[in-house]
Scaffold this active site. Structure first.
Site, PDB file in Angstrom:
ATOM      1  N   CYS A  86      40.850  39.454  40.133  1.00  0.00           N
ATOM      2  CA  CYS A  86      40.120  39.624  41.392  1.00  0.00           C
ATOM      3  C   CYS A  86      41.086  39.607  42.584  1.00  0.00           C
ATOM      4  O   CYS A  86      41.871  40.523  42.750  1.00  0.00           O
ATOM      5  CB  CYS A  86      39.012  38.569  41.497  1.00  0.00           C
ATOM      6  SG  CYS A  86      37.778  38.958  42.759  1.00  0.00           S
ATOM      7  N   HIS A 194      35.966  38.660  36.229  1.00  0.00           N
ATOM      8  CA  HIS A 194      36.469  37.290  36.053  1.00  0.00           C
ATOM      9  C   HIS A 194      36.310  36.817  34.607  1.00  0.00           C
ATOM     10  O   HIS A 194      35.277  36.240  34.270  1.00  0.00           O
ATOM     11  CB  HIS A 194      35.679  36.339  36.952  1.00  0.00           C
ATOM     12  CG  HIS A 194      36.028  36.431  38.394  1.00  0.00           C
ATOM     13  ND1 HIS A 194      37.066  35.734  38.951  1.00  0.00           N
ATOM     14  CD2 HIS A 194      35.474  37.139  39.396  1.00  0.00           C
ATOM     15  CE1 HIS A 194      37.143  35.994  40.248  1.00  0.00           C
ATOM     16  NE2 HIS A 194      36.186  36.851  40.547  1.00  0.00           N
ATOM     17  N   GLU A 196      37.686  34.256  33.323  1.00  0.00           N
ATOM     18  CA  GLU A 196      37.648  32.781  33.299  1.00  0.00           C
ATOM     19  C   GLU A 196      36.251  32.247  33.609  1.00  0.00           C
ATOM     20  O   GLU A 196      35.948  31.102  33.299  1.00  0.00           O
ATOM     21  CB  GLU A 196      38.686  32.210  34.281  1.00  0.00           C
ATOM     22  CG  GLU A 196      38.266  32.143  35.741  1.00  0.00           C
ATOM     23  CD  GLU A 196      38.269  33.489  36.463  1.00  0.00           C
ATOM     24  OE1 GLU A 196      38.479  34.534  35.818  1.00  0.00           O
ATOM     25  OE2 GLU A 196      38.042  33.487  37.690  1.00  0.00           O
TER      26      GLU A 196
END
Lengths: 220, 80
Positions: A86, A194, A196
């Site tokens: 990002c 994302h 994560e």
């Protein structure tokens, strides 16, 4: 795998990224402040999401010139794997480590939702635990995710197989529905979604976990 | 010496913000509008008194930080 997570003023996914890395690698990454000019010996450098320096001037522009980025660029040139998620992807383009730029979303709205992606390459240190062409669902959360590059750059990315992930339903106007790209060595990955944030079931998805497991396996 | 730098999107780069501004102006009743494009203005005070050296330094600033030349053009204007 030894890893470092770079922390800028305004980073806000640094701890999530550290948790995902530790879960996959079995050891916590070093958290490196942006003013540090030195990096520890690591196999992976992660540049997390957020709003480094408040996105002043352009997203990632100020962060790209912070002291730590000179060290990141030197390590990248020496072959250390670099993952930009990002805002981290925006920083990598502004630092010149990846081509193109992330512009304002075509619809002018901040987009915060799950998106469907396709894994374009499953033969890299980042993606080896995915099946080629696999369909993933990962969250995006960005205002500037519209990937723009000149025609020659897009043709080169396509021709050399440097597109890592593609949106199945382009949310932000990105050229060629590009959600993530590699550098020519495929040791640097920048991506807007994302992983994560989708690395544990409790987060609402696990499709991002294999990215960190791929790295842990490749860079053990 | 004072410099003013205009940073604008290159021709052909889609400008969704400019487009939205154009639509808002049309909604306010302003007629006959063509394309609207948005950019940035940056004013910089410089200690340098030689305009040639000032321009050289400002160009380096634009190339390295102020503009992203993948999508943006810049124009430097020097005032005495």
């Amino acid at each position: 795998m030894r890893a470092a997570v770079i922390v800028f003023p305004g980073s806000n996914c640094d701890r999530d990224t550290a948790v995902a890395i530790e879960a996959a690698a079995g050891r916590a990454p070093a958290m490196v402040w942006h003013e540090d000019a030195e990096l520890p010996a690591v196999d992976l450098i992660a540049i997390p999401g957020g709003f480094a320096y408040g996105d002043y001037l352009r997203s990632g522009a100020m962060a790209a010139h912070s002291p730590v980025m000179r060290a990141v660029a030197a390590r990248a040139r020496a072959g250390t794997a670099v993952l930009g998620i990002c805002n981290g992807f925006q920083v990598l383009t502004e630092a010149g480590l990846l081509p193109g730029v992330l512009m304002r979303n075509a619809g002018l709205r901040f987009i915060c939702r799950d998106v469907a992606l396709r894994v374009e390459r499953a033969d890299t240190v980042f993606t080896r635990r995915y099946a080629p062409g696999a369909a993933l669902t990962l969250p995006v959360a960005h205002n500037d995710g519209n990937y723009v590059a000149d025609r020659a750059t897009i043709d080169r990315l396509e021709g050399e197989g440097l597109v890592a992930f593609r949106y199945r339903d382009n949310p932000n106007g990105s050229a060629a529905s590009i959600a993530g790209i590699f550098d020519p060595t495929r040791r640097i990955l920048g991506m807007m979604p994302h992983p994560e944030r989708a690395a544990e079931a409790v987060l609402g998805g696990t499709d991002g976990r294999a990215l960190f497991e791929s790295l842990a396996e490749s860079l053990a | 010496m004072r410099a003013r730098i205009h940073i604008t999107l290159k021709d052909g780069v889609l400008d969704p913000q400019g487009k939205a501004v154009g639509q808002a102006l049309a909604a306010l009743g302003f007629a006959g509008l063509g394309e609207v494009r948005q950019g940035k203005v940056i004013d910089i005070d410089l200690a340098e008194t030689d305009s040639g050296r000032a321009r050289e330094s400002l160009e380096a600033m634009c190339e390295r930080l102020l503009a992203n030349t993948v999508i943006e053009d810049y124009e430097i204007t020097l005032a005495e």
